[in-house]
Design a protein around this motif. Structure first.
Motif, mmCIF file in Angstrom:
data_model
loop_
_atom_site.group_PDB
_atom_site.id
_atom_site.type_symbol
_atom_site.label_atom_id
_atom_site.label_comp_id
_atom_site.label_asym_id
_atom_site.label_seq_id
_atom_site.Cartn_x
_atom_site.Cartn_y
_atom_site.Cartn_z
ATOM 1 N N VAL A 8 0.835 -1.198 0.000
ATOM 2 C CA VAL A 8 0.000 0.000 0.000
ATOM 3 C C VAL A 8 0.872 1.251 0.000
ATOM 4 O O VAL A 8 0.600 2.228 -0.717
ATOM 5 C CB VAL A 8 -0.950 -0.014 1.216
ATOM 6 N N CYS A 9 1.928 1.225 0.797
ATOM 7 C CA CYS A 9 2.832 2.380 0.865
ATOM 8 C C CYS A 9 3.533 2.612 -0.474
ATOM 9 O O CYS A 9 3.759 3.763 -0.873
ATOM 10 C CB CYS A 9 3.855 2.178 1.985
ATOM 11 N N VAL A 10 3.878 1.545 -1.162
ATOM 12 C CA VAL A 10 4.478 1.694 -2.496
ATOM 13 C C VAL A 10 3.517 2.432 -3.422
ATOM 14 O O VAL A 10 3.911 3.365 -4.148
ATOM 15 C CB VAL A 10 4.852 0.313 -3.077
ATOM 16 N N ALA A 11 2.247 2.046 -3.389
ATOM 17 C CA ALA A 11 1.251 2.721 -4.229
ATOM 18 C C ALA A 11 1.091 4.182 -3.834
ATOM 19 O O ALA A 11 0.944 5.066 -4.697
ATOM 20 C CB ALA A 11 -0.085 1.986 -4.123
ATOM 21 N N LEU A 12 1.125 4.473 -2.529
ATOM 22 C CA LEU A 12 0.989 5.855 -2.074
ATOM 23 C C LEU A 12 2.135 6.724 -2.579
ATOM 24 O O LEU A 12 1.922 7.850 -3.050
ATOM 25 C CB LEU A 12 0.940 5.903 -0.541
ATOM 26 N N PHE A 13 3.354 6.195 -2.517
ATOM 27 C CA PHE A 13 4.508 6.987 -2.951
ATOM 28 C C PHE A 13 4.572 7.116 -4.470
ATOM 29 O O PHE A 13 5.209 8.033 -4.975
ATOM 30 C CB PHE A 13 5.796 6.380 -2.401
ATOM 31 N N ARG A 14 3.939 6.216 -5.188
ATOM 32 C CA ARG A 14 3.895 6.337 -6.645
ATOM 33 C C ARG A 14 2.842 7.339 -7.104
ATOM 34 O O ARG A 14 2.993 7.955 -8.169
ATOM 35 C CB ARG A 14 3.622 4.967 -7.280
ATOM 36 N N ARG A 15 1.787 7.512 -6.322
ATOM 37 C CA ARG A 15 0.641 8.297 -6.782
ATOM 38 C C ARG A 15 0.536 9.666 -6.099
ATOM 39 O O ARG A 15 -0.180 10.534 -6.586
ATOM 40 C CB ARG A 15 -0.660 7.527 -6.529
ATOM 41 N N MET A 16 1.203 9.859 -4.974
ATOM 42 C CA MET A 16 1.030 11.082 -4.196
ATOM 43 C C MET A 16 2.337 11.850 -4.090
ATOM 44 O O MET A 16 3.422 11.273 -4.241
ATOM 45 C CB MET A 16 0.533 10.749 -2.776
ATOM 46 N N PRO A 17 2.255 13.150 -3.782
ATOM 47 C CA PRO A 17 3.470 13.878 -3.397
ATOM 48 C C PRO A 17 4.086 13.251 -2.159
ATOM 49 O O PRO A 17 3.393 12.616 -1.358
ATOM 50 C CB PRO A 17 2.953 15.299 -3.118
ATOM 51 N N VAL A 18 5.379 13.442 -1.990
ATOM 52 C CA VAL A 18 6.090 12.744 -0.923
ATOM 53 C C VAL A 18 5.550 13.120 0.455
ATOM 54 O O VAL A 18 5.468 12.266 1.353
ATOM 55 C CB VAL A 18 7.607 13.019 -1.016
ATOM 56 N N GLU A 19 5.150 14.389 0.649
ATOM 57 C CA GLU A 19 4.629 14.802 1.953
ATOM 58 C C GLU A 19 3.355 14.026 2.297
ATOM 59 O O GLU A 19 3.219 13.485 3.394
ATOM 60 C CB GLU A 19 4.333 16.303 1.967
ATOM 61 N N ARG A 20 2.442 13.987 1.350
ATOM 62 C CA ARG A 20 1.169 13.306 1.595
ATOM 63 C C ARG A 20 1.362 11.795 1.726
ATOM 64 O O ARG A 20 0.699 11.143 2.552
ATOM 65 C CB ARG A 20 0.199 13.629 0.464
ATOM 66 N N ALA A 21 2.276 11.225 0.964
ATOM 67 C CA ALA A 21 2.526 9.787 1.049
ATOM 68 C C ALA A 21 3.093 9.406 2.412
ATOM 69 O O ALA A 21 2.720 8.374 2.993
ATOM 70 C CB ALA A 21 3.479 9.360 -0.066
ATOM 71 N N ILE A 22 4.008 10.208 2.943
ATOM 72 C CA ILE A 22 4.571 9.934 4.272
ATOM 73 C C ILE A 22 3.474 9.949 5.331
ATOM 74 O O ILE A 22 3.368 9.044 6.170
ATOM 75 C CB ILE A 22 5.665 10.960 4.606
ATOM 76 N N ILE A 23 2.657 10.987 5.301
ATOM 77 C CA ILE A 23 1.617 11.148 6.326
ATOM 78 C C ILE A 23 0.623 9.994 6.301
ATOM 79 O O ILE A 23 0.335 9.374 7.334
ATOM 80 C CB ILE A 23 0.892 12.489 6.130
ATOM 81 N N TRP A 24 0.113 9.654 5.098
ATOM 82 C CA TRP A 24 -0.913 8.617 5.038
ATOM 83 C C TRP A 24 -0.346 7.224 5.213
ATOM 84 O O TRP A 24 -1.075 6.313 5.638
ATOM 85 C CB TRP A 24 -1.694 8.738 3.737
ATOM 86 N N SER A 25 0.924 7.017 4.929
ATOM 87 C CA SER A 25 1.530 5.717 5.213
ATOM 88 C C SER A 25 1.542 5.449 6.713
ATOM 89 O O SER A 25 1.269 4.329 7.163
ATOM 90 C CB SER A 25 2.960 5.673 4.665
ATOM 91 N N ILE A 26 1.838 6.479 7.498
ATOM 92 C CA ILE A 26 1.937 6.312 8.947
ATOM 93 C C ILE A 26 0.570 6.425 9.609
ATOM 94 O O ILE A 26 0.186 5.579 10.430
ATOM 95 C CB ILE A 26 2.925 7.348 9.517
ATOM 96 N N LEU A 27 -0.194 7.459 9.251
ATOM 97 C CA LEU A 27 -1.508 7.646 9.871
ATOM 98 C C LEU A 27 -2.481 6.554 9.437
ATOM 99 O O LEU A 27 -3.249 6.035 10.258
ATOM 100 C CB LEU A 27 -2.054 9.023 9.504
ATOM 101 N N GLY A 28 -2.444 6.180 8.166
ATOM 102 C CA GLY A 28 -3.325 5.116 7.702
ATOM 103 C C GLY A 28 -3.038 3.787 8.372
ATOM 104 O O GLY A 28 -3.952 3.046 8.743
ATOM 105 N N GLY A 29 -1.755 3.469 8.537
ATOM 106 C CA GLY A 29 -1.405 2.237 9.231
ATOM 107 C C GLY A 29 -1.893 2.224 10.663
ATOM 108 O O GLY A 29 -2.372 1.197 11.172
ATOM 109 N N TYR A 30 -1.781 3.365 11.328
ATOM 110 C CA TYR A 30 -2.225 3.461 12.717
ATOM 111 C C TYR A 30 -3.728 3.265 12.844
ATOM 112 O O TYR A 30 -4.213 2.621 13.788
ATOM 113 C CB TYR A 30 -1.814 4.816 13.287
ATOM 114 N N LEU A 31 -4.491 3.783 11.893
ATOM 115 C CA LEU A 31 -5.946 3.753 12.000
ATOM 116 C C LEU A 31 -6.582 2.495 11.422
ATOM 117 O O LEU A 31 -7.674 2.111 11.850
ATOM 118 C CB LEU A 31 -6.541 4.975 11.289
ATOM 119 N N ILE A 32 -5.921 1.843 10.474
ATOM 120 C CA ILE A 32 -6.554 0.740 9.740
ATOM 121 C C ILE A 32 -6.017 -0.631 10.127
ATOM 122 O O ILE A 32 -6.789 -1.594 10.251
ATOM 123 C CB ILE A 32 -6.385 0.953 8.222
ATOM 124 N N LEU A 33 -4.722 -0.764 10.320
ATOM 125 C CA LEU A 33 -4.134 -2.079 10.554
ATOM 126 C C LEU A 33 -4.575 -2.664 11.887
ATOM 127 O O LEU A 33 -4.958 -1.937 12.805
ATOM 128 C CB LEU A 33 -2.608 -1.977 10.497
#
Length: 479
Positions: A8-33
């Motif tokens: 999922v993080c690979v897809a985020l970094f391919r599709r989003m700016p680096v700032e947004r990809a970093i935030i959602w990789s960490i925040l999304g993992g905290y809220l969803i996993l």
């Protein structure tokens, strides 16, 4: 799900700016996993949703986005704290080499009835704990490098606001049907279900470790929404103002008195107080959080008066608070046996029955866990890394005109300081807390060590050329 998140993080970094990809990789993992679940691999620390998200975000930033990450602050004080945070592992391991053996004291020699055993710490633990310390700080380094700009700070606030609004839907559903979503999705309940029953209803939990974690997450979302309401204009201000009222109702539905108090006190601060005052208030809150254990040691904190005051509001909450204080007292006595570098891992910092090895104390606050594990040295290093950015920002911002100050950095300092206060009661230190601390530190260092824009250096630093002629200095301003 844990194994899928790196993809999922690979897809985020391919599709989003680096700032947004970093935030959602960490925040999304905290809220969803899934909470509690982890991979217990040899020689390295257990990998749970927090550590997997942090590592995945770092790998994605370096290898997918092709961005360099700075692992060393510019401020000498933060450099010292970072070095102590990493090196405290060595004396902690060296002073806890002996195993802890529990046996029936009345047994006759030479027969021994051993009822429990905790191993001493060795080189394997030194490697594992050191790796864990690095993983813990990965969000801190990522935010310090890429989220300290105006855009990065705004992305943090916006992400917390959006995540809070979206996450409120399953949370409100759980207040009606009871906290069952984690059971439906992952097949287990992550805590004691009885603790989720409050005031004739249910306390939501969704995919977080406890309902208190969820309530405090909604505090950060509420403060973020309020911050956006302050900086927005026209219709956007009305939208975020309505969202602020809605998030306040969601926070009330979480049935957490401490979190609701944070929201009621700090939301007006977000809406009506200036940036410098916000930073000063954040510094006061962070100072209280750091000095609390010292005040506890000297008996300055009026515990009985606090419990009595809580009993006037809610006897059940007062009983819970008194239970926490009793546990802290026992664990403080245990920690004082090794005050400098602590007891290390394997649960050696907990109070246990001398014969049965049964755990007699339940640690709640992050501060007592860190203090018992790494002693005063480790505690001051960790809390210093969290509070240091606020102090540096307060110091450097005094030299910066208000008109040039980011409207998003002060709200993040308030969120960071509120988290430190909540850590006195709960273990709510999450990767996103470290991300906020890194962003504040990076912004403070930008104020202290300003750099020229990369475009200016690229265009004029080496003598720009068009065709075969060099642009003369007197013509550069026209460009």
């Amino acid at each position: 799900m844990l194994m899928t998140w790196p993809l999922v993080c690979v897809a985020l970094f391919r599709r989003m700016p680096v700032e947004r990809a970093i935030i959602w990789s960490i925040l999304g993992g905290y809220l969803i996993l899934p909470p509690v679940a982890e991979f217990d691999l040899p020689l390295i620390p257990s990998m749970n949703k927090d550590s997997i998200a942090a590592v995945s975000a770092t790998v994605g930033c370096i290898f997918i986005a092709r961005k360099r990450v700075s692992f060393w602050p510019k401020s000498w004080s933060m450099q010292v704290l970072l070095a102590v945070f990493m090196l405290v592992v060595i004396p902690t391991v060296l002073t806890n080499r002996e195993p802890m053996i529990f046996e029936v004291l009345a047994s006759s020699q030479p027969i021994r009835f051993i009822t429990g055993y905790l191993p001493g710490m060795g080189l394997r633990d030194l490697l594992s704990v050191t790796i864990n310390q690095v993983i813990v700080l990965l969000p801190f380094f990522l935010a310090m490098t890429y989220l300290s700009s105006e855009n990065g700070l705004r992305e943090i606030i916006l992400a917390l606001a959006v995540a809070g609004l979206v996450y409120s839907v399953p949370a409100l559903i759980e207040t009606i049907i009871s906290p069952l979503i984690n059971i439906y999705v992952y097949g287990f309940f992550q805590h004691d279900f009885r603790q989720m029953i409050r005031e004739g209803g249910f306390r939501p939990i969704v995919f977080l470790p406890h309902g208190l974690w969820l309530a405090f997450f909604f505090v950060t979302a509420l403060l973020s929404v309020a911050a956006l309401a302050r900086v927005s204009r026209d219709k956007a201000r009305l939208y975020w103002g309505g969202a602020t009222l809605y998030m306040l109702l969601v926070l009330n539905a979480c049935k957490s008195l401490a979190s609701l108090s944070y929201g009621l006190v700090l939301t007006p601060v977000m809406l009506f107080v200036g940036a410098r005052t916000k930073i000063m208030l954040a510094l006061v809150l962070a100072s209280i959080a750091i000095t609390y254990p010292m005040l506890r040691n000297f008996g300055v904190v009026p515990l009985d008066a606090i419990v009595a005051q809580a009993e006037e509001i809610n006897p059940a909450r007062a009983q819970s608070l008194g239970y926490r204080f009793d546990n802290e007292e026992q664990m403080l006595d245990r920690a004082h046996e090794k005050p400098w570098f602590g007891w290390g891992g394997w649960g050696r910092n907990l109070v246990r029955h001398p014969e049965t090895a049964e755990i007699l104390t339940v640690p709640d606050g992050s501060w007592i866990i860190v203090f018992g594990t790494f002693g005063w040295v480790g505690y001051l290093a960790q809390m210093g890394l969290l509070a240091g950015p606020i102090l540096l920002l307060f110091s450097y911002s005094r030299r910066t005109p208000v008109s040039e100050f980011s409207p998003y950095v002060a709200p993040i300092t308030i969120i960071l300081a509120a988290t430190m206060m909540d850590m006195l009661l709960n273990a709510t230190l999450t990767p996103f807390t470290w991300l906020c601390a890194g962003a504040v530190l990076g912004y403070a260092e930008r104020l202290r060590f300003p750099t020229k824009a990369p475009e200016e250096k690229l265009l004029f630093g080496e003598g720009p050329v068009i065709g075969r002629s060099v642009i003369p200095p007197e013509k550069r301003s026209l460009l």
